[in-house]
Design a protein around this motif. Structure first.
Motif, PDB file in Angstrom:
ATOM      1  N   GLY A 156       0.809  -1.205   0.000  1.00 26.86           N
ATOM      2  CA  GLY A 156       0.000   0.000   0.000  1.00 26.86           C
ATOM      3  C   GLY A 156       0.846   1.259   0.000  1.00 26.86           C
ATOM      4  N   ALA A 157       1.964   1.258   0.749  1.00 24.01           N
ATOM      5  CA  ALA A 157       2.847   2.419   0.804  1.00 24.01           C
ATOM      6  C   ALA A 157       3.494   2.687  -0.550  1.00 24.01           C
ATOM      7  CB  ALA A 157       3.925   2.210   1.871  1.00 24.01           C
ATOM      8  N   VAL A 158       3.912   1.628  -1.238  1.00 24.13           N
ATOM      9  CA  VAL A 158       4.504   1.797  -2.568  1.00 24.13           C
ATOM     10  C   VAL A 158       3.446   2.262  -3.569  1.00 24.13           C
ATOM     11  CG1 VAL A 158       5.684   0.617  -4.463  1.00 24.13           C
ATOM     12  CG2 VAL A 158       6.334   0.122  -2.100  1.00 24.13           C
ATOM     13  N   MET A 159       2.239   1.731  -3.463  1.00 27.79           N
ATOM     14  CA  MET A 159       1.131   2.200  -4.304  1.00 27.79           C
ATOM     15  C   MET A 159       0.886   3.690  -4.086  1.00 27.79           C
ATOM     16  SD  MET A 159      -1.696  -0.861  -3.875  1.00 27.79           S
ATOM     17  CE  MET A 159      -3.026   0.234  -4.382  1.00 27.79           C
ATOM     18  N   ALA A 160       0.882   4.118  -2.819  1.00 24.32           N
ATOM     19  CA  ALA A 160       0.648   5.522  -2.491  1.00 24.32           C
ATOM     20  C   ALA A 160       1.748   6.400  -3.062  1.00 24.32           C
ATOM     21  CB  ALA A 160       0.556   5.698  -0.982  1.00 24.32           C
ATOM     22  N   ALA A 161       3.009   5.946  -2.974  1.00 22.58           N
ATOM     23  CA  ALA A 161       4.134   6.718  -3.494  1.00 22.58           C
ATOM     24  C   ALA A 161       4.013   6.917  -5.002  1.00 22.58           C
ATOM     25  CB  ALA A 161       5.445   6.015  -3.154  1.00 22.58           C
ATOM     26  N   ALA A 162       3.612   5.872  -5.717  1.00 30.53           N
ATOM     27  CA  ALA A 162       3.434   5.979  -7.174  1.00 30.53           C
ATOM     28  C   ALA A 162       2.260   6.889  -7.504  1.00 30.53           C
ATOM     29  CB  ALA A 162       3.236   4.590  -7.764  1.00 30.53           C
ATOM     30  N   TRP A 163       1.163   6.755  -6.771  1.00 30.66           N
ATOM     31  CA  TRP A 163      -0.043   7.553  -6.997  1.00 30.66           C
ATOM     32  C   TRP A 163       0.213   9.036  -6.739  1.00 30.66           C
ATOM     33  CZ3 TRP A 163      -3.263  10.626  -3.992  1.00 30.66           C
ATOM     34  CH2 TRP A 163      -4.559  10.852  -4.467  1.00 30.66           C
ATOM     35  N   LEU A 164       1.109   9.352  -5.803  1.00 34.20           N
ATOM     36  CA  LEU A 164       1.368  10.734  -5.404  1.00 34.20           C
ATOM     37  C   LEU A 164       2.152  11.520  -6.450  1.00 34.20           C
ATOM     38  CD1 LEU A 164       0.807  12.546  -2.920  1.00 34.20           C
ATOM     39  CD2 LEU A 164       3.055  11.887  -2.038  1.00 34.20           C
ATOM     40  N   GLN A 165       2.809  10.809  -7.371  1.00 36.59           N
ATOM     41  CA  GLN A 165       3.638  11.478  -8.374  1.00 36.59           C
ATOM     42  C   GLN A 165       2.805  12.461  -9.208  1.00 36.59           C
ATOM     43  OE1 GLN A 165       7.231  10.792  -8.509  1.00 36.59           O
ATOM     44  NE2 GLN A 165       6.362  10.144  -6.550  1.00 36.59           N
ATOM     45  N   GLY A 166       3.283  13.702  -9.296  1.00 38.27           N
ATOM     46  CA  GLY A 166       2.600  14.714 -10.100  1.00 38.27           C
ATOM     47  C   GLY A 166       1.428  15.380  -9.414  1.00 38.27           C
ATOM     48  N   ARG A 167       1.128  14.979  -8.179  1.00 37.10           N
ATOM     49  CA  ARG A 167       0.005  15.577  -7.451  1.00 37.10           C
ATOM     50  C   ARG A 167       0.502  16.613  -6.453  1.00 37.10           C
ATOM     51  NH1 ARG A 167      -2.511  10.516  -8.650  1.00 37.10           N
ATOM     52  NH2 ARG A 167      -4.715  10.816  -9.203  1.00 37.10           N
ATOM     53  N   GLN A 168      -0.433  17.444  -6.016  1.00 34.78           N
ATOM     54  CA  GLN A 168      -0.147  18.483  -5.031  1.00 34.78           C
ATOM     55  C   GLN A 168      -1.271  18.483  -4.003  1.00 34.78           C
ATOM     56  OE1 GLN A 168      -0.502  23.154  -5.502  1.00 34.78           O
ATOM     57  NE2 GLN A 168       1.335  22.441  -6.553  1.00 34.78           N
ATOM     58  N   GLY A 169      -0.907  18.527  -2.716  1.00 33.95           N
ATOM     59  CA  GLY A 169      -1.929  18.544  -1.682  1.00 33.95           C
ATOM     60  C   GLY A 169      -1.718  17.458  -0.648  1.00 33.95           C
ATOM     61  N   VAL A 170      -2.714  17.323   0.217  1.00 33.33           N
ATOM     62  CA  VAL A 170      -2.675  16.353   1.319  1.00 33.33           C
ATOM     63  C   VAL A 170      -3.675  15.245   1.021  1.00 33.33           C
ATOM     64  CG1 VAL A 170      -2.979  16.024   3.803  1.00 33.33           C
ATOM     65  CG2 VAL A 170      -2.040  18.183   2.932  1.00 33.33           C
ATOM     66  N   TYR A 171      -3.225  14.001   1.082  1.00 33.54           N
ATOM     67  CA  TYR A 171      -4.057  12.872   0.684  1.00 33.54           C
ATOM     68  C   TYR A 171      -3.976  11.733   1.702  1.00 33.54           C
ATOM     69  CZ  TYR A 171      -3.802  15.256  -3.826  1.00 33.54           C
ATOM     70  OH  TYR A 171      -3.867  16.189  -4.821  1.00 33.54           O
ATOM     71  N   GLY A 172      -4.901  10.781   1.542  1.00 35.75           N
ATOM     72  CA  GLY A 172      -4.921   9.591   2.375  1.00 35.75           C
ATOM     73  C   GLY A 172      -5.441   8.413   1.570  1.00 35.75           C
ATOM     74  N   MET A 173      -5.644   7.292   2.253  1.00 38.96           N
ATOM     75  CA  MET A 173      -6.038   6.057   1.562  1.00 38.96           C
ATOM     76  C   MET A 173      -7.425   6.139   0.942  1.00 38.96           C
ATOM     77  SD  MET A 173      -3.513   3.950   1.482  1.00 38.96           S
ATOM     78  CE  MET A 173      -4.175   2.299   1.181  1.00 38.96           C
ATOM     79  N   LYS A 174      -8.302   6.963   1.487  1.00 39.93           N
ATOM     80  CA  LYS A 174      -9.609   7.117   0.861  1.00 39.93           C
ATOM     81  C   LYS A 174      -9.487   7.694  -0.536  1.00 39.93           C
ATOM     82  CE  LYS A 174     -12.740   7.489   4.808  1.00 39.93           C
ATOM     83  NZ  LYS A 174     -13.770   8.310   5.502  1.00 39.93           N
ATOM     84  N   ASP A 175      -8.511   8.578  -0.726  1.00 42.47           N
ATOM     85  CA  ASP A 175      -8.263   9.151  -2.057  1.00 42.47           C
ATOM     86  C   ASP A 175      -7.706   8.096  -2.980  1.00 42.47           C
ATOM     87  OD1 ASP A 175      -8.880  11.980  -1.284  1.00 42.47           O
ATOM     88  OD2 ASP A 175      -7.117  11.712  -0.018  1.00 42.47           O
TER      89      ASP A 175
END
Length: 238
Positions: free
Chosen positions: A215-234
């Motif tokens: 899940g942490a690696v998925m989150a790191a990949a998903w975060l690329q190119g984004r701006q803001g504060v996010y969590g698993m619901k996103d």
């Protein structure tokens, strides 16, 4: 991705195995033994930092990343009294910050179902609700971050409860979170609704850390190119 690991304990090493298996590069490994080396990493050398450390160091690590333009994924718990500061810092620097008390897909589905069940059960006053969490002996914070997130999901529907309390079942005005520490337990969380005639339970039992790391690696990949504060619901669109 070029990943900086901040925290190189059991979780950090499991994340490393998961990330390299997916073809990502680990550019650095920061532990308490070489924490001074964190300052050599920049946005030019690092695509994302994945931070799993202790309550006393988490905020400083996250702050360094946000101040230096490094997107950061954090799973550290026990530091959330400074969470608003971290969010404000992220917005100030137009950064990217992803936080979860637990990165397991299964746990986050558990959170989702927990909120739904609480919204229904609050109408049935014969049932008393409580939480039990069990972790390994090295787990520093009590209750666990996952236990607290579970409590918050219940409290959003239980206006009669005045927050949560740790290991005090006699405090009837608050939601009790019972914490246990045992050898070789990855993580267990059980929500119980008890009445005089029956009991309803919702639980999640982790068998390994692989689900957290994935899940942490998925989150790191998903975060690329984004701006803001996010969590698993996103991430999971829940």
């Amino acid at each position: 991705m070029k990943i900086l690991l901040i925290g190189y304990g059991k979780m950090g090493k499991t994340i490393e195995q998961m990330a390299t298996a997916k073809g990502h590069e680990i550019v650095g490994r920061i532990s308490h033994e070489n924490v001074q080396e964190l300052h050599q990493y920049t946005a030019e050398t690092t695509d994302v930092a994945i931070e799993f450390t202790h309550p006393e160091s988490a905020f400083d690590n996250i702050s360094y990343c946000l101040n230096n333009g490094i997107p950061v994924v954090s799973g550290s718990t026990g530091w959330l009294d400074k969470f608003e500061e971290a969010k404000n810092l992220c917005r100030e620097h137009k950064g990217a910050f992803f936080y979860a008390s637990n990165f397991s897909v299964g746990v986050n589905l558990f959170f989702h179902f927990n909120e739904y069940i609480a919204s229904k059960m609050q109408a049935y006053k014969a049932y008393d609700v409580a939480i039990r969490e069990v972790h390994h002996l090295q787990k520093v914070d009590k209750p666990s971050g996952t236990g607290i997130t579970t409590a918050e999901g219940i409290l959003s529907s239980y206006s009669n409860l005045e927050g949560w309390v740790a290991d005090n079942p006699e405090e009837k005005t608050k939601l009790n979170i019972a914490s246990e520490r045992e050898p070789d337990v990855v993580g267990t969380h059980i929500v119980t609704y008890s009445s005089d005639v029956d009991k309803i339970e919702l639980g999640h039992i982790a068998h390994s850390r692989a689900g957290f790391a994935e899940g942490a690696v998925m989150a790191a990949a998903w975060l690329q190119g984004r701006q803001g504060v996010y969590g698993m619901k996103d991430l999971l669109n829940l």
